[in-house]
Design a protein around this motif. Structure first.
Motif, mmCIF file in Angstrom:
data_model
loop_
_atom_site.group_PDB
_atom_site.id
_atom_site.type_symbol
_atom_site.label_atom_id
_atom_site.label_comp_id
_atom_site.label_asym_id
_atom_site.label_seq_id
_atom_site.Cartn_x
_atom_site.Cartn_y
_atom_site.Cartn_z
ATOM 1 N N THR A 4 1.218 -1.736 0.029
ATOM 2 C CA THR A 4 0.041 0.298 -0.073
ATOM 3 C C THR A 4 1.035 1.554 -0.398
ATOM 4 N N GLN A 9 -2.036 6.377 1.931
ATOM 5 C CA GLN A 9 -2.296 5.923 3.858
ATOM 6 C C GLN A 9 -2.363 7.111 4.793
ATOM 7 N N GLN A 261 -9.259 1.278 0.955
ATOM 8 C CA GLN A 261 -8.534 1.713 2.174
ATOM 9 C C GLN A 261 -8.581 2.598 2.845
ATOM 10 N N TYR A 262 -8.102 3.302 2.147
ATOM 11 C CA TYR A 262 -7.659 5.303 2.005
ATOM 12 C C TYR A 262 -9.232 5.352 2.383
ATOM 13 N N THR A 264 -12.200 3.731 3.974
ATOM 14 C CA THR A 264 -12.942 3.324 4.826
ATOM 15 C C THR A 264 -12.305 3.900 6.113
ATOM 16 N N THR A 265 -10.014 3.799 6.449
ATOM 17 C CA THR A 265 -9.569 4.454 7.106
ATOM 18 C C THR A 265 -9.292 5.767 7.614
ATOM 19 N N GLN A 266 -9.307 6.572 6.203
ATOM 20 C CA GLN A 266 -9.561 8.392 6.749
ATOM 21 C C GLN A 266 -11.347 8.689 6.124
ATOM 22 N N GLU A 291 -19.223 5.448 6.763
ATOM 23 C CA GLU A 291 -18.546 4.858 7.832
ATOM 24 C C GLU A 291 -20.066 3.691 9.118
#
Length: 337
Positions: A4, A9, A261-262, A264-266, A291
């Motif tokens: 990644t 990230q 991934q970005y 859902t994490t940010q 969310e």
């Protein structure tokens, strides 16, 4: 396993976000004005539905974050209407279709189009909303007016759930609308109920909090097919392109996986980027959607890892008459397994 990139990230600073949003807006304007369709040097061209749409979610993140460049595969995204999407993609004007509904791709194979589903992006979600206190379930709809985009695969999938719940849609007065028109119908109340999906569903609930969603029986899928995963929307390519470009297909998957991934994490940063790329986009509303995995259904996975789930979708399509036969095995891309 593909690493990644750091750019996928870390969150954006406010200055970085504003610059990315401006660049993204310029990119959307160019594609909307008929910019070139050819793939950039060493890259790939991807066509998707215009925002707001699920197919435009991750491209907004990819462009703003430069995730494609980090992976060494520049992408030229273009955005258009559903009708033009079908015409342009299957005329060979673009390498990859980024708003590929699984049932639509299956139907293309019946029309002798060699197409393969590379990987999934979103699982199925749909809702029926109403402000009528007399409508508590799908079986209350006969004799009433239901607004729906009847030409979409979302509606084709909904027909399976309607039948499974004892609703004969022939007994409902269907009022056909474009997907964009469904929210308006629900807001002004010109129909008794409206079938709608994301991201319009979340935006509608934000504008009309008192509107109710009635259960369409999504849990019936697992009892029928033994899985609660319903592949719905992903990336597809013409068969000859996929066979000739296995490295690009693998890199495309890595790019979209990192964008997911970005997202859902940010969620706050991702929502701001997506909102900037969408007409009247509201970052706070989109953040709530991101969310809530029960509604967004973001699920990036190789088609080859979902063979059983994909087969269930085709079974459902045949049972309602949307498909007349099972698609060939080639519709599931094996290069990512």
């Amino acid at each position: 396993m593909v690493r990644t990139p750091a750019a996928a990230q870390r969150p954006l600073s406010r200055r970085g976000f504003l610059g990315a949003a401006a660049a993204l807006g310029a990119g959307l304007t160019l594609s909307g004005c008929g910019g070139g369709n050819a793939a950039p040097p060493g890259g790939v061209s991807v066509l998707a539905f215009q925002p707001p749409s699920l197919g435009a979610f991750l491209p907004a993140i990819i462009m703003a974050r430069g995730i494609d460049r980090d992976h060494g595969l520049p992408i030229r995204f273009s955005f258009t209407t559903p009708d033009n999407y079908n015409t342009e993609f299957f005329a060979g004007h673009h390498d990859v279709g980024g708003s590929a509904a699984l049932l639509s791709e299956a139907l293309r194979t019946e029309r002798q189009v060699d197409v393969t589903y590379l990987f999934n992006l979103f699982d199925y979600f749909s809702a029926v909303v109403t402000s009528d206190p007399g409508i508590r379930s799908l079986t209350d709809l006969p004799g009433r007016r239901l607004a729906a985009a009847t030409g979409t695969t979302n509606h084709a999938m909904f027909e399976w759930f309607a039948r499974r719940n004892g609703l004969d849609l022939d007994e409902v007065e269907l009022m056909n609308q474009t997907p964009a028109g469904l929210s308006t119908m629900a807001l002004i109340g010109r129909t008794d109920a409206t079938e709608i999906w994301e991201p319009a569903y979340t935006s509608l609930r934000a504008r009309k909090p008192d509107i109710r969603a009635i259960d369409i029986g999504l849990d019936n899928w697992k009892s029928e097919f033994g899985t609660d995963v319903i592949p719905y929307l992903g990336l597809a390519a013409r068969g000859e392109w996929a066979a000739a470009h296995p490295d690009e297909a693998r890199t495309l998957f890595a790019i979209y996986r990192d964008a997911a991934q970005y997202t859902t994490t940010q969620p706050a940063d991702a929502a701001a980027v997506i909102a900037a790329a969408s007409p009247n986009g509201k970052a706070a509303t989109l953040q709530k959607l991101i969310e809530d995995p029960t509604r967004l259904k973001l699920h990036v996975a190789p088609a080859a890892s979902m063979v059983r789930d994909i087969a269930a979708v085709f079974d459902a399509g045949r049972s309602t008459g949307y498909l007349t036969r099972t698609p060939p095995d080639s519709i599931v891309y094996k290069g990512l397994s």
